[in-house]
Write a protein that holds these residues in place. Sequence first.
Motif, mmCIF file in Angstrom:
data_model
loop_
_atom_site.group_PDB
_atom_site.id
_atom_site.type_symbol
_atom_site.label_atom_id
_atom_site.label_comp_id
_atom_site.label_asym_id
_atom_site.label_seq_id
_atom_site.Cartn_x
_atom_site.Cartn_y
_atom_site.Cartn_z
ATOM 1 N N MET A 199 9.146 0.071 -26.250
ATOM 2 C CA MET A 199 10.174 0.675 -25.414
ATOM 3 C C MET A 199 9.679 0.836 -23.977
ATOM 4 O O MET A 199 10.455 0.680 -23.017
ATOM 5 C CB MET A 199 10.582 2.026 -25.989
ATOM 6 N N LYS A 200 8.393 1.120 -23.795
ATOM 7 C CA LYS A 200 7.862 1.257 -22.445
ATOM 8 C C LYS A 200 7.850 -0.074 -21.709
ATOM 9 O O LYS A 200 7.921 -0.117 -20.480
ATOM 10 C CB LYS A 200 6.452 1.850 -22.496
ATOM 11 N N GLU A 201 7.741 -1.168 -22.459
ATOM 12 C CA GLU A 201 7.846 -2.479 -21.828
ATOM 13 C C GLU A 201 9.293 -2.778 -21.441
ATOM 14 O O GLU A 201 9.556 -3.418 -20.429
ATOM 15 C CB GLU A 201 7.345 -3.559 -22.792
ATOM 16 N N GLN A 204 11.731 0.723 -17.842
ATOM 17 C CA GLN A 204 10.707 1.022 -16.843
ATOM 18 C C GLN A 204 11.324 1.748 -15.647
ATOM 19 O O GLN A 204 12.525 1.656 -15.387
ATOM 20 C CB GLN A 204 10.029 -0.274 -16.383
ATOM 21 N N THR A 234 16.045 4.035 -12.940
ATOM 22 C CA THR A 234 15.674 2.914 -13.804
ATOM 23 C C THR A 234 15.389 1.662 -12.994
ATOM 24 O O THR A 234 15.976 1.447 -11.935
ATOM 25 C CB THR A 234 16.827 2.615 -14.785
ATOM 26 N N TYR A 490 13.606 7.787 -23.392
ATOM 27 C CA TYR A 490 13.544 6.487 -24.061
ATOM 28 C C TYR A 490 12.113 5.957 -24.113
ATOM 29 O O TYR A 490 11.728 5.282 -25.060
ATOM 30 C CB TYR A 490 14.444 5.481 -23.332
ATOM 31 N N ARG A 491 11.322 6.277 -23.097
ATOM 32 C CA ARG A 491 9.955 5.744 -23.019
ATOM 33 C C ARG A 491 8.941 6.571 -23.823
ATOM 34 O O ARG A 491 7.958 6.022 -24.320
ATOM 35 C CB ARG A 491 9.498 5.718 -21.551
ATOM 36 N N CYS A 492 9.174 7.864 -23.938
ATOM 37 C CA CYS A 492 8.128 8.758 -24.438
ATOM 38 C C CYS A 492 8.423 9.423 -25.773
ATOM 39 O O CYS A 492 7.494 9.896 -26.438
ATOM 40 C CB CYS A 492 7.841 9.849 -23.407
ATOM 41 N N GLU A 614 6.340 12.577 -17.464
ATOM 42 C CA GLU A 614 7.037 11.466 -16.799
ATOM 43 C C GLU A 614 8.246 11.966 -16.013
ATOM 44 O O GLU A 614 8.503 11.508 -14.899
ATOM 45 C CB GLU A 614 7.451 10.403 -17.819
#
Length: 779
Positions: A199-201, A204, A234, A490-492, A614
């Motif tokens: 998800m981190k890819e 971003q 984003t 979404y990233r963490c 973040e």
Amino acid sequence: MLQQEPEQEEEEQAEEEQEEEEEEEEEEEQEEEEKDAKTTYTIEVKTSDGYRNAKTGCKVEIRLIGEKEDERVLDERKYRTEWHKINVPNDENYGTGCVDTNVVEMKDVGMPCIVQLKISKRKVSVIEEDAWLCDYVKIEQGDLKKTFPVYAFLNPSKESKESKEPKATVSLIAADTQLKENLTNHQVIRYRRENLDKMKELVQWAPKPAEDQEEPKEGEEKPFTAASGVMRFTNAATYRDLPKIMKKYTNIQRDFVQNIFTGVGAAGLAASKHPDPATLEEFHQYHKLLDIFASHEKLDTFADPPEDDFLDDWKSDESFGWQILNGMLPFGFKLCKEEIPQHFCVTDEDLEGLLGSGKTIQSEIQAEKLYITDYSEIYAEESGLEYTKILPEGRCQNENCQVAAPMCLFYSGEQFLPLAIQLQPNDREYLFIAPKSGEKQTESGEEETFDWKWLLAKMYFRNASFSIHEWIYHFTYTHATVEPFQVAAYRCLSQAHPIYKLLRPHIRTVAAINAGARTNLIPRDSIPAKGISVDAQSMVKLFYKTFNLDKLYVPEVLKNNGIVPEKIPSYHYGHDTLELWKIVRIYVEAVIKLFYDSDQDVEKDSELKHFAHEVACDGFGWEDGNTRGMPEHIKTKKELANICTLVICTSSVQHAAVNFGQYESGKYVPNFPSIMNQPPHKNTCEIDEKKIVECLPKPSQFFGVTAILYALSSYSRDERYLGDFKDEEWFFEETVKKEQRNLCDNLAALEVTINKRNEGLTRPYTHQLPSRIPNSIAI
């Protein structure tokens, strides 16, 4: 031919060896499969109905992974099934909104803790590959059932170079809501970590501008970066650039675009009937026709317009005061606690006959009857705001428009009324006093005795309010503030994390609508922006210098401003909003309590720690280190409840309050003018209706503004409202479902109370009805 670098050759050789090993493993698994006990699994999959391209023609395969009995056993093959193609009717095409059930005989691994999906590659166009928007996968084995939520696009898997068969998979974790620290299953821990890495890819942050970045040369495009001086967003220059997980609700996007075209068409047709309004009545006819055209009724006739209680008495001070309380800036005023600011030159003599016999400004301040709005600092020359150039049709063409720097004093008695407006600080020539009761006129009053100066002063005040509302209270304080929370969540946060599940219904659509706004609304050369007095970027940057999340926590804002809704007549926004925040807060605290036994559990939550960091450092403090009130590490349940309540209510309750009444307020241009074509007048000027019309925007200026206000104020057919969790089910625990039912019951009770109150009002206030508050910012 160019020779390959040795390192590249080694990497490719290593990849080929790994692929060969995987293929050998699969062959061995198939051989072992024949020896293992079999069982029947019922597999149900649902294709989303929220996206027109949700279905897929790809070949989809599934593999189940059971829980290891012994973690010391490194070979996972014993606990997973072989790959099985999911058989779907209709020529293998997953239809949008379809639920498909497959009964499959597979190796018995018990009830799986992981479900893997493998999707073959299939082109749907030259630039786009087919993908599948899956809502969930449900597995049944005998009496046992387990759900694996997805609610995301599943892209085709990567291919092996040798066999051209997909090798990579999507790994789904069961719906059980758990903190990472409470997990004991090492397989789930592993796949949970891998999913977050992926998800981190995919999602971003916008890249930071290079320190030595030069301005692009003529004909070159400026590289996309985060905008300096504002919160970060984003990594997507346009809506098209967003990762699909952030733009899957295209039915809502479709409705928004359709509403823009409807608004443009209606505004154009109305303007064709009144291309250059010469009187205020012609502006009235314009907005009445706009209503008819927008509702697709009698598009080619001057039909009698419907009654419009909201704007029929727009000239009156009562209507002006009501809109301050319940309009587009419903907490843009404060209680006068000590004295009137010195730059506001109003005196007791000025207000004689307005306050009542024997009453003074000081006595009414002590009685907590006087309130003030002061924009003088915002519109000061040194503020750095950039103003819109007046179009050629304007009276001062090719010059920047001028905006007043007004102050307004209000009195709260039987009604909430304006007493005085001053359009520039420290100058009594710009001071205007409300007509005394004996002098007040209705719209049918004689023209020679009507106070046109006072009416125009109210217009300049409303014009100054317009830019603050659109760019700050609406865009910055709702849209732009919520997006960093979506990106960081979404990233963490794993999709199994309770805070992800709690926030997701309220953050999932904001990046999509914001990407469109940054392209089509915010730029100063956009059609709507040409009809709005102040450049958006300059105003957002000005407010961001002192921005703090505390300014968005409405109950505290009202308290700090000295506002007690019960003490102000007809302050329906204040009453309804406080009740909504209270209801949401009760729900949030109840859910948090189910998954965090103590403050120590909150502090030790590693995923939550990364999320908070973040939001604070990459979202709000990315440029100057100022985290704007967002803690880098959330340490207590109370602090967590504050943040979650803030995000949910900002994205739903507050956005509904400042968004869906925009067309209602702005369709009649003199009521809420977005730009003015003349400098603010002095009290020595002669003002009549003709002079007022010369000051107001021309059709070429308000055309685009009216169209966008119509689109922004329209609900989507696919809208989901506060308390509705049906389209995305994340929590499967009965304890949480009980709290969700309690939330719905409390909202329904408030709805009854508001409707009952509105029955007795000449101006009903409906923007905080729970049934009209979308879950998330999608418009």
